[in-house]
Design an enzyme around this catalytic site. Structure first.
Site, PDB file in Angstrom:
ATOM      1  N   ASP A  46      -7.919  -5.540  -0.247  1.00 19.28           N
ATOM      2  CA  ASP A  46      -8.322  -6.408  -1.351  1.00 19.28           C
ATOM      3  C   ASP A  46      -7.857  -7.437  -1.082  1.00 19.28           C
ATOM      4  OD1 ASP A  46      -7.494  -3.303  -3.090  1.00 19.28           O
ATOM      5  OD2 ASP A  46      -9.202  -3.984  -2.773  1.00 19.28           O
ATOM      6  N   HIS A 105       0.988  -1.212   0.098  1.00 15.20           N
ATOM      7  CA  HIS A 105       0.052  -0.018   0.101  1.00 15.20           C
ATOM      8  C   HIS A 105       0.965   1.231  -0.036  1.00 15.20           C
ATOM      9  CE1 HIS A 105      -3.258   2.928   1.109  1.00 15.20           C
ATOM     10  NE2 HIS A 105      -3.920   1.853   0.862  1.00 15.20           N
TER      11      HIS A 105
HETATM   12  C1  SDX Z   1      -6.229  -0.062  -3.167  1.00 12.65           C
HETATM   13  O1  SDX Z   1      -4.500   4.453  -1.992  1.00 12.65           O
HETATM   14  C2  SDX Z   1      -5.512   3.994  -1.422  1.00 12.65           C
HETATM   15  O2  SDX Z   1      -5.892   4.286  -0.549  1.00 12.65           O
HETATM   16  C3  SDX Z   1      -5.911   2.667  -2.282  1.00 12.65           C
HETATM   17  C4  SDX Z   1      -7.010   1.680  -1.544  1.00 12.65           C
HETATM   18  C5  SDX Z   1      -8.535   2.775  -1.514  1.00 12.65           C
HETATM   19  O3  SDX Z   1      -8.882   2.199  -0.460  1.00 12.65           O
HETATM   20  O4  SDX Z   1      -8.495   3.343  -2.086  1.00 12.65           O
HETATM   21  O5  SDX Z   1      -6.464   1.455  -0.266  1.00 12.65           O
HETATM   22  C6  SDX Z   1      -7.265   0.790  -2.330  1.00 12.65           C
HETATM   23  O6  SDX Z   1      -5.785   0.289  -4.190  1.00 12.65           O
HETATM   24  C7  SDX Z   1      -5.303  -0.886  -2.320  1.00 12.65           C
HETATM   25  C8  SDX Z   1      -4.068  -1.369  -3.144  1.00 12.65           C
HETATM   26  C9  SDX Z   1      -4.601  -2.552  -3.889  1.00 12.65           C
HETATM   27  N1  SDX Z   1      -3.443  -2.846  -4.870  1.00 12.65           N
HETATM   28  C10 SDX Z   1      -2.868  -4.109  -4.976  1.00 12.65           C
HETATM   29  O7  SDX Z   1      -3.055  -4.905  -3.867  1.00 12.65           O
HETATM   30  C11 SDX Z   1      -1.796  -4.286  -6.111  1.00 12.65           C
HETATM   31  C12 SDX Z   1      -0.404  -4.817  -5.485  1.00 12.65           C
HETATM   32  N2  SDX Z   1       0.271  -3.651  -4.773  1.00 12.65           N
HETATM   33  C13 SDX Z   1       1.139  -2.803  -5.431  1.00 12.65           C
HETATM   34  O8  SDX Z   1       1.043  -2.777  -6.684  1.00 12.65           O
HETATM   35  C14 SDX Z   1       1.616  -1.559  -4.721  1.00 12.65           C
HETATM   36  O9  SDX Z   1       1.668  -2.176  -3.522  1.00 12.65           O
HETATM   37  C15 SDX Z   1       0.704  -0.584  -4.615  1.00 12.65           C
HETATM   38  C16 SDX Z   1       0.187  -0.006  -6.014  1.00 12.65           C
HETATM   39  C17 SDX Z   1      -0.563  -0.760  -3.896  1.00 12.65           C
HETATM   40  C18 SDX Z   1       1.539   0.739  -3.827  1.00 12.65           C
HETATM   41  O10 SDX Z   1       2.613   0.998  -4.873  1.00 12.65           O
HETATM   42  P1  SDX Z   1       3.564   1.992  -4.470  1.00 12.65           P
HETATM   43  O11 SDX Z   1       3.120   2.875  -3.091  1.00 12.65           O
HETATM   44  O12 SDX Z   1       3.739   2.840  -5.391  1.00 12.65           O
HETATM   45  O13 SDX Z   1       5.033   1.250  -4.090  1.00 12.65           O
HETATM   46  P2  SDX Z   1       5.636   0.600  -4.818  1.00 12.65           P
HETATM   47  O14 SDX Z   1       5.112   0.193  -6.370  1.00 12.65           O
HETATM   48  O15 SDX Z   1       6.822   1.740  -5.308  1.00 12.65           O
HETATM   49  O16 SDX Z   1       6.370  -0.476  -4.434  1.00 12.65           O
HETATM   50  C19 SDX Z   1       7.643  -0.359  -3.416  1.00 12.65           C
HETATM   51  C20 SDX Z   1       8.520  -1.694  -3.543  1.00 12.65           C
HETATM   52  C21 SDX Z   1       8.712  -1.783  -4.926  1.00 12.65           C
HETATM   53  O17 SDX Z   1       9.951  -2.560  -4.884  1.00 12.65           O
HETATM   54  P3  SDX Z   1      11.471  -1.638  -5.178  1.00 12.65           P
HETATM   55  O18 SDX Z   1      11.249  -1.122  -6.444  1.00 12.65           O
HETATM   56  O19 SDX Z   1      11.549  -0.548  -4.180  1.00 12.65           O
HETATM   57  O20 SDX Z   1      12.755  -2.790  -5.057  1.00 12.65           O
HETATM   58  O21 SDX Z   1       7.695  -2.663  -3.105  1.00 12.65           O
HETATM   59  C22 SDX Z   1       7.610  -3.581  -3.875  1.00 12.65           C
HETATM   60  C23 SDX Z   1       8.037  -2.746  -5.135  1.00 12.65           C
HETATM   61  O22 SDX Z   1       8.415  -3.759  -6.225  1.00 12.65           O
HETATM   62  N3  SDX Z   1       6.025  -3.971  -4.022  1.00 12.65           N
HETATM   63  C24 SDX Z   1       5.711  -5.349  -4.290  1.00 12.65           C
HETATM   64  C25 SDX Z   1       4.125  -5.321  -3.990  1.00 12.65           C
HETATM   65  N4  SDX Z   1       3.889  -3.929  -3.542  1.00 12.65           N
HETATM   66  C26 SDX Z   1       5.124  -3.343  -3.787  1.00 12.65           C
HETATM   67  N5  SDX Z   1       6.424  -6.374  -4.294  1.00 12.65           N
HETATM   68  C27 SDX Z   1       5.428  -7.488  -4.381  1.00 12.65           C
HETATM   69  N6  SDX Z   1       4.262  -7.605  -4.590  1.00 12.65           N
HETATM   70  C28 SDX Z   1       3.603  -6.552  -4.022  1.00 12.65           C
HETATM   71  N7  SDX Z   1       2.231  -6.598  -3.973  1.00 12.65           N
END
Ligand code: SDX
Length: 428
Positions: free
Chosen positions: A363, A306
């Protein structure tokens, strides 16, 4: 008001920027005059460090795993409130008295039906259209029917449009499901609760009476409350940006629905259940954990991570408890739920997830519950949109009535070609 200043030094010059404090949470550096003073922009793709507005609606402390709606903790609201109570709270700023709640619930119930011609709108879609495609289309089309509530300068019209959107989303979502399974639409039945009405329109049939199961009704009530609002997430920011141009409320909410559809946002609940189904059994979890950690592999654990929560998403805890209740009530031992719990345990002990502070989000478990209740995965994000409409509408109203509100228009860091002259095609 500015309590202190931040000093910015750019080349030979220094600038004082006001620092503003909220009632709780991080201070903000007010950069509204930065470009005029310095000739420089800030740069923050994804807005990881940028506050886009002032709001009194929802507060999140991502490190503590705290979520407050107008100051009330989400777990208390999920335990004790009806969805109408939370809708009133988000829209009006405080929990309603019994009379206020009765009046609000009655008002919403007067808007649950759709204009009859809109039902023909559905017939234009293929039966296998994704419900979110239908929701985008039908909600946007509401502005073609409800002209008496599109003047955003009129507070009365804004409130009518708000009530219409909150009231009609369950009807629109249920109709999208009915259309996909070839069953007739059911009209709302306003003696039922908001959630019970939705369940009946979705799973009832004209051939026999529909009994609302109170355990399922309570689970859906919690799920709707958990999804109601979440500060300035991507889809809410989309609604605010669309609203800042003066677009009508139906167009703004349709824009929010479109943004929510993405798998990184609201589409994650559908993607998370599909992922759990693909994993299939606990023995395959290590393979997927390895893929999630592999920089070369685009795979991510859906329902994990998140932008704000770097601790447990408080909604995920309530969701997990609700999943257990629903599966017990329905007497279902869903192997997918076992995979979800095992995956959570393994991931939370893995250094990669610990170091990157990746926890289950709202989710992760919702799909297990919705699937057990009988919703197809394609409906999961439509249910998220149904519930989030309350938050979108509350945030849109807050923005529109903000005297400082102006059209949102970000700038950029331009790295394209500098000016050059046109070259006729014969000389290229
Ligand atoms: C919702 O914003 C909100 O409040 C949203 C929400 C709402 O109520 O409105 O809460 C609802 O959208 C919840 C999120 C649902 N999405 C997912 O579950 C999809 C999987 N999660 C991600 O794609 C990610 O965690 C996000 C999009 C939710 C957040 O992404 P960020 O904050 O932009 O973080 P990032 O992509 O920069 O990740 C940081 C690091 C990265 O590694 P590095 O590049 O630093 O090495 O963490 C890793 C990412 O690769 N990472 C994950 C991961 N999520 C982040 N690695 C594996 N699996 C994951 N799920």
């Amino acid at each position: 008001m500015a309590d202190t200043n931040a000093r910015l030094t750019l080349g030979e010059k220094s600038f004082d920027l006001p620092v503003l404090s909220g009632s709780v949470g991080p201070d903000v550096i007010d950069i509204r005059k930065l470009y005029a003073q310095t000739g420089a922009f800030t740069y923050d793709p994804g807005y990881t460090s940028t506050g886009s507005c002032e709001s009194e609606i929802t507060y999140i402390d991502g490190d503590q795993g705290i979520l407050l709606h107008r100051g009330y903790p989400i777990d208390q609201l999920a335990e004790h409130s009806t969805f109408m109570e939370v809708a009133y709270l988000l829209l009006n700023g405080d929990l309603p008295s019994q009379d206020e709640l009765n009046n609000f619930t009655y008002t919403i119930s007067r808007h649950t039906m759709l204009h009859e011609q809109l039902s023909t709108f559905y017939r234009g879609f293929r039966r296998d259209a994704h419900p979110m495609a239908i929701m985008c289309g039908v909600v946007g089309a509401l502005s073609a029917f409800y002209h008496d509530s599109t003047d955003i300068t009129d507070p009365k019209q804004r409130m009518i449009a708000s009530h219409r959107l909150i009231a009609k989303m369950p009807t629109i979502a249920a109709m999208a499901y009915k259309y996909s399974v070839g069953q007739p639409f059911l009209y709302p039945q306003n003696n039922l609760s908001y959630t019970g009405n939705f369940l009946r329109m979705t799973f009832g049939v004209p051939a026999e009476p529909y009994e609302v199961n109170p355990v399922i009704e309570n689970a859906m009530r919690r799920i709707f409350i958990l999804h109601a609002d979440h500060e300035q997430n991507a889809s809410t920011s989309t609604v605010r940006l669309a609203g800042s141009s003066g677009a009508n409320p139906f167009a703004c909410i349709a824009a929010g629905i479109a943004c929510l559809w993405g798998p990184a946002h609201g589409g994650a609940n559908e993607a998370a259940l599909n992922m759990l189904r693909e994993i299939g059994r606990p023995e395959r979890i290590p393979e997927y954990i390895a893929r999630a950690k592999d920089k070369e592999d685009p795979f991510r654990l859906m329902g994990f991570g998140h932008r704000v929560y770097k601790n447990f998403d408080p909604r995920a805890k309530v969701m997990q408890r609700t999943a257990e209740e629903v599966l017990n009530e329905l007497g279902i031992s869903d192997p997918i739920f076992d995979v979800a719990r095992e995956l959570e345990q393994i991931a939370l002990k893995d250094d990669y997830f610990i170091e990157k502070k990746l926890y289950p989000n709202v989710d992760f478990y919702s799909g297990v519950i919705l699937s057990a209740i009988g919703f197809p995965t394609s409906m999961f994000t439509a249910l998220f949109a149904l519930a989030r409409t309350v938050g979108w509408v509350a945030q849109w109203n807050e923005m529109i009535s903000d005297p400082d509100q102006k059209i949102g228009r970000p700038r950029q860091l331009y790295t394209g070609p500098t000016q050059r002259d046109y070259v006729p095609v014969e000389r290229r």
